[in-house]
Design a protein around this motif. Sequence first.
Motif, short mmCIF file in Angstrom:
data_model
loop_
_atom_site.label_atom_id
_atom_site.label_comp_id
_atom_site.label_asym_id
_atom_site.label_seq_id
_atom_site.Cartn_x
_atom_site.Cartn_y
_atom_site.Cartn_z
N THR A 1 0.81 -1.21 0.00
CA THR A 1 0.00 0.00 0.00
C THR A 1 0.84 1.26 0.00
O THR A 1 0.34 2.34 -0.24
CB THR A 1 -0.92 0.02 1.23
N ALA A 2 2.12 1.15 0.31
CA ALA A 2 3.00 2.32 0.33
C ALA A 2 4.39 1.89 -0.07
O ALA A 2 4.80 0.76 0.15
CB ALA A 2 3.02 2.96 1.72
N ILE A 3 5.11 2.78 -0.70
CA ILE A 3 6.47 2.49 -1.14
C ILE A 3 7.42 2.79 0.01
O ILE A 3 7.46 3.89 0.53
CB ILE A 3 6.83 3.33 -2.37
N GLY A 4 8.19 1.78 0.40
CA GLY A 4 9.15 1.97 1.48
C GLY A 4 10.52 2.31 0.96
O GLY A 4 10.75 2.44 -0.25
N THR A 5 11.45 2.47 1.87
CA THR A 5 12.84 2.75 1.55
C THR A 5 13.66 1.49 1.78
O THR A 5 13.56 0.85 2.82
CB THR A 5 13.38 3.89 2.44
N VAL A 6 14.47 1.12 0.80
CA VAL A 6 15.28 -0.09 0.88
C VAL A 6 16.65 0.28 1.43
O VAL A 6 17.32 1.18 0.91
CB VAL A 6 15.41 -0.77 -0.50
N TYR B 1 -0.58 -5.67 13.34
CA TYR B 1 -1.08 -4.68 14.28
C TYR B 1 0.05 -4.19 15.18
O TYR B 1 1.07 -4.87 15.35
CB TYR B 1 -2.20 -5.26 15.15
N ILE B 2 -0.14 -2.99 15.74
CA ILE B 2 0.80 -2.43 16.70
C ILE B 2 0.63 -3.14 18.04
O ILE B 2 -0.50 -3.37 18.49
CB ILE B 2 0.58 -0.91 16.86
N GLY C 1 11.13 3.98 17.35
CA GLY C 1 11.79 4.62 16.22
C GLY C 1 10.82 5.37 15.33
O GLY C 1 9.60 5.26 15.46
N PRO C 2 11.35 6.13 14.36
CA PRO C 2 10.50 6.88 13.42
C PRO C 2 9.89 6.00 12.33
O PRO C 2 8.89 6.37 11.73
CB PRO C 2 11.48 7.89 12.79
N MET C 3 10.51 4.84 12.06
CA MET C 3 10.05 3.95 11.00
C MET C 3 10.06 2.52 11.54
O MET C 3 10.54 2.27 12.65
CB MET C 3 10.94 4.07 9.76
N TRP D 1 6.21 5.20 10.38
CA TRP D 1 5.02 4.90 11.17
C TRP D 1 3.85 5.76 10.70
O TRP D 1 2.69 5.31 10.73
CB TRP D 1 5.28 5.17 12.65
N ALA D 2 4.14 6.97 10.26
CA ALA D 2 3.08 7.88 9.84
C ALA D 2 2.33 7.38 8.61
O ALA D 2 1.26 7.90 8.28
CB ALA D 2 3.66 9.27 9.56
N ASN D 3 2.86 6.36 7.91
CA ASN D 3 2.18 5.79 6.76
C ASN D 3 1.27 4.63 7.14
O ASN D 3 0.55 4.11 6.29
CB ASN D 3 3.20 5.31 5.72
N ASN D 4 1.34 4.20 8.39
CA ASN D 4 0.52 3.09 8.85
C ASN D 4 -0.83 3.62 9.33
O ASN D 4 -0.91 4.54 10.14
CB ASN D 4 1.24 2.35 9.98
N ILE D 5 -1.93 3.01 8.83
CA ILE D 5 -3.27 3.52 9.12
C ILE D 5 -3.59 3.40 10.61
O ILE D 5 -4.16 4.33 11.22
CB ILE D 5 -4.32 2.76 8.28
N GLN D 6 -3.23 2.27 11.23
CA GLN D 6 -3.51 2.10 12.65
C GLN D 6 -2.78 3.15 13.47
O GLN D 6 -3.34 3.72 14.43
CB GLN D 6 -3.12 0.70 13.12
#
Length: 542
Positions: A21-26, A144-145, A166-168, A287-292
Motif C-alpha cells: 500500500t505504500a512504497i518503502g525505503t530499501v 497490528y501495533i 523509532g521513526p520507522m 510509522w506515519a504511513n501506517n493507518i492504525q
Amino acid sequence: MVLPFSFSLLVLCLIPGPENTAIGTVIRGRIFTQNKDINPAIGRGYSLATGMMFSKCFHAPLSTAPSFDYTYQFTEIGNRQSYDTNTLTASDIPILVPSPVGVIVGNVHQNDANSTATTTSTHRIQAVMSVDKYYESADESTSYILPQAEALLQSGSYISFIQSCGPMFIRGIRRVSQINAMFRYETKSSISSESETTHVIVLAAAALPVPGAGAFNSYDYEQTDKMALDDKMQIEIQGFGLDLSSPNAHSLMCNSMAEFQLALQTGYAAMLNPQTGVVKSIEVVPWANNIQFQLLAKIQTVLTYPTINADGDTVIKKFPTEIKRFNFLANAEHIAKMEEISRYKYNMINHLQNCMGKLWSETETHLCSHWVQHRKFPFVTSNAYSQNQVPATLTDNVVLESREETLITAARLKYILNGQDDTDESKLPIELAMEEYLNFNTHYYAKCMKKLTEDHYDQLAASLYTKHFMDDGTDGEADNGLFPCNDVLCTMKNTYWDIAQNKCVLRQVDRNWEKMVHNFCSPEYIAAYNDQQNSATPLICT
C-alpha cells in the motif's frame, strides 16, 4: 586435455503477492552482511538518520509469500598451471575463499602445496549453490501495533513511542542462503589422464551431466573415491544462513563423493526456509504511513486553526493531514538523532572513566612495558619495533604521532587521557566530556523536547505534527518558533554547546583523547620486549 570450464544453472521463480500500500525505503549494505550482532526483524523500529534499530512494536503474524532465485555455479578456477614446488610462493596459486555474499579471490599458503621437488599441478573447482529470498513483507491486513506501544500512543506519549519504536519500522526483509564447496586435488603432470578423470569425478559427484563420460554418468562412487584419494583430493564446505533445525537434516561433512552429493541435498533443503538467511537488505516505512498508527496518534483527527485572510477577517481552516504526516516523520527522525548524540556523549564519559580506572590502577613499569590492543586493527609485531629490533618507544610528546592512532604504549595512552597533550590544560578530558554532555542536554536536548511536546491548537502534544523542527517563527505565528530545535549543527558529533554564543559550535581541532577512547578503550595489554625475536627479555622502561 580438458579446458577450463564454467557451468551455471539458474532457476527463477516468481510468486506474486499482495500489492504494497505504500512504497518503502530499501536499506542495503555491509552493515547486515558483515555484522551478525544486528538482528533485523519485521516489525522492529528503524531510523534513517542514525541507522539504529529499535524495539519491535509491530506484530505481523503472516507475511507475503516470498520469491526465490536459485543459482548453482560450478567453475574451474584458472588454467591448469604447473608449479615447481622448489620455487613456489604463496601468490602463485589462486584459490577461492567463500564469503556469505559471494566469492572472493585469495591465496593459498605455500605449505598447502606439495613440498617435494617435483612438478605438480594443483587444481581447484568451486561449487556455489545459493538461494535469494525476497518479496517477503508483512501482511498488513493481519498486522497490528503491539499493545504496549499502542498504550503509549493512546496516552499521548508520542516522544516515548519514538524513543522505543523509532521513526520507522521494518516491513520487509531480503535474505540469501549459500553453500560453497571447494575441491582441491593435485596431479603429477598438467596433461595427466588422471587429471582428466578427476574433472569427471567432481562433475559426477555434483550430479551434473557429463557429456561423453560414459560410465561416470552412472556415478560409480567406489571407483571415483579411489581416484580422488590417489589425487589427494580435499573438499571444503562452508554454509551461510542455513536452517539446520530439521530432525531429518544430514551433516554437511563428507568423506566420500556419495556423502558430498548428500551434503548438497541437505544444504539445498536448509536454504528454503524464508525466515533464515543472511540479511541482504530491508524495507522500512514511516510509522506515519501506517493507518492504525494514524488513528492512534490522532493524525487523522480533523484539526482546525484560526488565521487571517487577505481581507483581514479571521477564518477557520483545516490543518492538512499530509502536512501532519510529513512533520511527524521529520520531527521523529530529529528526535532519534538527538538521542544518538546524547547517548554518544554519555558513552564517552563511561568509556573514559572505565579506561582511566584501568590505566591508573597499573604501575608505571607495567604501563611503559605494554602496548595497547587497537579495538579494530590487529597488533602487528613488525610495526612495533624499528629495523634494528629496538622497540619503537613513544615519548611524551604534545603532538600525536600519526602511527599512535593504531599503535601506542599504555604509558602514552595514560599521558594523553590525562590531558597533558591538550591545549586546554585547565580541565581534564573527563571534566570536558561531562561538561559537554550536561550543556547539550540542558540547553538543547531538553528544551527542544519540551517544544516538540507542547499542546497546539487545543490538542494534546500536537506540536509534534503541526510544527516542523526547523520552524523559526517567521511565518507570522509567534508560537511557531522551535528554537533551539532548528540549530541542526547540534546533531553533529564534533560540535558542542557554547553558552556564551547560545548555540552549537563546530569544533575546529580534533581532540587526541577522544580518538584514543575510540581506538583503545577499554585497554587490553600486549607485552613489549627489547627484541621482537627474543621475547624473553621484557622492555626496560626509560
